[in-house]
Write an enzyme that holds these catalytic residues in place. Structure first.
Site, PDB file in Angstrom:
ATOM      1  CB  SER A 104      -0.905   0.006   1.233  1.00  0.00           C
ATOM      2  OG  SER A 104      -1.807   1.099   1.198  1.00  0.00           O
ATOM      3  CD  GLU A 105      -0.469   6.125  -2.902  1.00  0.00           C
ATOM      4  OE1 GLU A 105      -0.170   7.303  -2.669  1.00  0.00           O
ATOM      5  OE2 GLU A 105      -0.978   5.749  -3.971  1.00  0.00           O
ATOM      6  CG  ASN A 106      -1.011   3.769   3.466  1.00  0.00           C
ATOM      7  OD1 ASN A 106      -1.122   2.903   2.603  1.00  0.00           O
ATOM      8  ND2 ASN A 106      -1.568   3.649   4.653  1.00  0.00           N
ATOM      9  N   GLY A 107       2.736   3.038   2.881  1.00  0.00           N
ATOM     10  CA  GLY A 107       3.877   2.503   3.605  1.00  0.00           C
ATOM     11  C   GLY A 107       3.734   1.129   4.204  1.00  0.00           C
ATOM     12  CB  SER A 167       5.997   3.608   0.458  1.00  0.00           C
ATOM     13  OG  SER A 167       4.866   3.021  -0.147  1.00  0.00           O
TER      14      SER A 167
END
Length: 232
Positions: free
Chosen positions: A50-53, A92
């Site tokens: 997930s791009e938020n880490g 990320s």
């Protein structure tokens, strides 16, 4: 009234989850794509990003598993798999930009048969720009899968000869999963891999703004007794 099947968001997610192979590293974008996490076969090892880490994201969190500090790209609480890691955005995004993702699964506003994708802003007067990490995900993954309704709420096609909205990525889309069909982007053409039960190619073409071509082994999407989609 229509006499053909129309898939809901969960059923589209089930189709996509079925197509993710063992061992794949996959980003789930905001919106409908985050549903895919809940339908991956338990016996299949897939590493979700997930791009938020988050690397090693699990299914949607329920009841006592809910931690409001642990959310996916759609801000929905999620679980972690054993061995998962949490990073800040620079790492990320390095994963996204560095060619480490096998699949990016994204939502879409428009797709063209050359693989162009528009998914961050429409031409509506009140549209809010929301590019996020979409450009990075569209160009950084080995394959890009799009999940969306086949038409807008007004019945306008979303598969078009040319995207009219600002592009997210040029020539990036591999496959589109809609409520009516699975459409592969092959050699600059929309090739229908599967079509919902009860619908004809003519009916699908009427809802599409670019020529469609049937795959030689085109399947039918039907539902099991449990309401799960299957290809027959």
């Amino acid at each position: 009234m229509t006499d053909f099947l129309s898939l809901n968001r969960q059923q589209i997610a089930q189709l996509v989850a079925h197509d993710i192979p063992e061992g794949a590293t996959v980003n789930l974008g905001i919106g409908m794509p985050t549903l895919v996490a809940d339908y991956l076969p338990a016996e299949r090892e897939v590493l979700l990003h997930s791009e938020n880490g988050i690397l090693g994201m699990g299914q949607t969190a329920l009841d006592d598993d809910i931690d409001l500090d642990l959310i996916n790209a759609s801000r929905v609480p999620v679980t972690l798999l054993a061995g998962a890691s949490i990073t800040e955005h620079t790492i990320s995004f390095a994963m996204m930009r560095g060619g480490h993702l096998d699949f990016s699964i994204l939502g879409g506003f428009q797709v063209a048969p050359n693989g162009d994708l528009a998914n961050w802003i429409t031409d509506a007067h009140d549209a809010i720009p929301a590019i996020g990490g979409a450009m990075d995900l569209a160009v950084g993954a080995k394959r890009v899968l799009i999940m969306m309704d086949h038409t807008t709420k007004q019945g306008e096609p979303k598969l078009l000869d040319t995207c009219s909205y600002p592009l997210t990525g040029v020539g990036v889309v591999d496959t589109v999963y809609t409520n009516l069909a699975i459409v592969d982007v092959l050699d600059g053409k929309f090739t229908v891999r599967a079509l919902v039960q009860g619908m004809t190619m003519k009916q699908l073409q009427q809802r599409t703004g670019a020529p469609l071509y049937a795959s030689p082994d085109m399947k039918t999407i039907s539902l099991t007794h449990d309401g799960e989609p299957q290809l027959v």
